[in-house]
Motif scaffolding. Structure first.
Motif, short mmCIF file in Angstrom:
data_model
loop_
_atom_site.label_atom_id
_atom_site.label_comp_id
_atom_site.label_asym_id
_atom_site.label_seq_id
_atom_site.Cartn_x
_atom_site.Cartn_y
_atom_site.Cartn_z
N UNK A 34 0.71 -1.13 0.15
CA UNK A 34 -0.03 -0.01 0.32
C UNK A 34 1.27 1.38 0.36
N UNK A 35 2.23 0.98 0.98
CA UNK A 35 2.58 2.21 0.88
C UNK A 35 3.67 2.68 -0.26
N UNK A 36 4.05 1.44 -0.50
CA UNK A 36 4.74 1.32 -1.96
C UNK A 36 4.08 2.24 -3.37
N UNK A 37 2.88 2.42 -3.10
CA UNK A 37 1.34 2.20 -4.63
C UNK A 37 1.59 3.92 -3.81
N UNK A 38 2.04 4.29 -2.50
CA UNK A 38 1.82 6.29 -2.98
C UNK A 38 3.16 6.87 -3.61
N UNK A 39 4.33 6.09 -3.20
CA UNK A 39 5.82 6.33 -3.66
C UNK A 39 5.35 6.00 -5.27
N UNK A 130 14.79 -0.53 -8.26
CA UNK A 130 16.26 0.16 -8.58
C UNK A 130 16.55 0.85 -7.27
N UNK A 131 14.65 1.46 -6.75
CA UNK A 131 15.30 2.14 -5.38
C UNK A 131 16.00 1.52 -4.35
N UNK A 132 16.08 -0.16 -4.51
CA UNK A 132 16.04 -0.49 -3.47
C UNK A 132 17.39 -0.99 -3.24
N UNK A 133 18.37 -1.41 -5.16
CA UNK A 133 19.50 -1.67 -5.14
C UNK A 133 20.12 -0.46 -4.82
N UNK A 141 20.98 4.05 1.35
CA UNK A 141 20.00 3.20 2.86
C UNK A 141 18.75 3.42 2.61
N UNK A 142 17.93 3.21 2.96
CA UNK A 142 16.61 3.26 2.53
C UNK A 142 15.82 5.03 3.21
N UNK A 143 16.47 4.82 4.33
CA UNK A 143 15.80 5.72 5.23
C UNK A 143 17.07 7.17 4.57
N UNK A 144 17.88 6.77 3.97
CA UNK A 144 18.68 8.04 3.62
C UNK A 144 17.59 8.72 2.31
N UNK A 145 17.35 7.26 1.65
CA UNK A 145 16.29 7.80 0.07
C UNK A 145 15.56 8.86 0.93
N UNK A 146 14.47 8.00 1.72
CA UNK A 146 13.55 9.11 2.23
C UNK A 146 13.76 10.61 3.13
N UNK A 183 9.46 0.57 4.02
CA UNK A 183 10.82 0.38 4.73
C UNK A 183 10.41 -0.41 5.99
N UNK A 184 9.73 0.09 6.80
CA UNK A 184 9.43 -0.72 8.30
C UNK A 184 8.41 -1.89 7.40
N UNK A 185 7.84 -2.20 6.55
CA UNK A 185 7.20 -3.20 6.01
C UNK A 185 8.04 -3.96 5.62
N UNK A 186 9.58 -3.70 5.25
CA UNK A 186 10.30 -4.93 4.36
C UNK A 186 10.71 -4.55 3.46
N UNK A 187 9.95 -3.37 2.70
CA UNK A 187 10.07 -2.35 1.21
C UNK A 187 9.91 -4.06 0.47
N UNK A 188 8.33 -4.28 0.23
CA UNK A 188 8.12 -5.13 -0.52
C UNK A 188 7.91 -4.23 -1.93
#
Lengths: 192, 152
Positions: A34-39, A130-133, A141-146, A183-188
């Motif tokens: 759900x969060x990814x959809x918004x992103x 791509x965003x996770x790689x 890191x995902x936090x740095x991206x955020x 990210x907290x949900x495991x970045x699916x």
């Protein structure tokens, strides 16, 4: 098969189809998806994707352009992402939008995202991966991206592009929170 | 408001929202940079700010923190800049309106790429429009200037 039995099988099939649709990408039961959809809605928006291109040419789009087209004046990425010698991004794009109607937009350090961070015409799955790689996200890191999404001035321009330009959906702060939730949900990543 | 143009400090009484091009032409009477489109689409107003090419119609004078160079500031010690000389030697200009901007961009290109290929020239010069279509002579002049500089 009797008519009644046919009707039962048909209804059962319809029920299965509804059940499958209800767990599709638009109604993900996974809060991470759900969060990814918004992103994804933000990253795939032309205001962001037009400068996250795989080739050397930023795109122009908007109500008065008709179809999306390549940036005029033969503008290209250049060796450093800041344009070609003699025709740099900052030759025209200053730190603020030009005041004149149809003048160039502006924000600090106007430039293209690196080619490996391509979003233009990429699927939700492709952008997600791509965003996770780290090899393709600037080794973040995902936090740095955020934080980058929340704090970078050029990224922030996407939500406040000025009169006559459609902003990216939501806000920098909302997208920051979505990235943290994802990210907290495991970045699916979605299936496609 | 202070503005450094071609090595001289100027004090000008203008609003910070005024485009640099207006300040140069109307407040300082520096008329080399030309008004073409007013929205950074044609390149006729190109100047340098701290050595980098900028469309002066689309930067406000209040945004300028560095030293401005216009085509009037290219010549040094009584000698034309090699690009200016090449422009004369190749008789590039037809109507001439866009040529100050063309020359500024060509100088910026040669500073970054001393021996440009045709592709380098096209990539640099595509934002400078010439309604007379002098592009073949522009390319020839840039190559002439590159050779002259290499031999210097």
């Amino acid at each position: 098969m009797t008519d009644r039995r046919r009707t039962f099988v048909g209804l059962a099939g319809l029920g299965l189809a509804v059940a499958l649709i209800s767990v599709g990408p638009g109604h993900a039961q996974d809060p991470g998806l759900d969060a990814w959809q918004g992103i994804y809605a933000v990253f795939s928006h032309p205001r962001c994707a037009n400068c996250h291109v795989e080739d050397a040419r930023p795109r122009w789009s908007g109500a008065h352009y008709g179809k999306t087209r390549v940036h005029g004046m033969n503008v290209q990425r250049g060796a450093d992402g800041l344009g070609n010698p003699g025709l740099r991004c900052t030759t025209c794009h200053q730190e603020e939008n030009a005041a004149q109607l149809h003048g160039p937009p502006g924000a600090p350090a106007w430039h293209l995202a690196p080619a490996e961070m391509a979003w233009w015409q990429k699927s939700s799955k492709e952008i997600c991966e791509q965003v996770k790689d780290p090899a393709r996200n600037g080794n973040r890191t995902l936090e740095e991206i955020a934080v980058h999404v929340r704090d970078d001035d050029l990224v922030g321009w996407g939500w406040a592009p000025g009169k006559g330009r459609e902003p990216a959906p939501g806000s920098a702060e909302e997208t920051y929170r979505l990235l943290q939730q994802w990210s907290a949900a495991g970045a699916p990543c979605p299936a496609e | 408001m202070k503005l450094n143009v071609n090595g001289r400090e100027h004090e000008i009484d203008v609003e910070p929202e005024m485009p640099l091009l207006w300040a140069l032409r109307d407040a300082l009477d520096i008329r080399g940079p030309k008004f073409g489109c007013g929205i950074a689409q044609c390149g006729a107003c190109t100047v340098f700010i701290d050595g980098a090419p900028v469309r002066s119609c689309s930067v406000t004078v209040g945004e300028v923190s560095g030293a401005v160079t216009t085509i009037e500031g290219l010549a040094a010690d009584g000698r034309l800049h090699p690009v200016q000389q090449a422009w004369i030697d190749e008789q590039v200009a037809q109507c001439g309106y866009c040529q100050a901007g063309q020359i500024m961009t060509a100088v910026a290109l040669l500073q970054a790429v001393p021996e440009p290929t045709d592709e380098d020239i096209d990539n640099a010069m595509s934002g400078n429009l010439c309604r007379c279509g002098t592009y073949p002579r522009i390319r020839a002049a840039i190559k002439r200037a590159a050779s002259a500089t290499a031999g210097a």
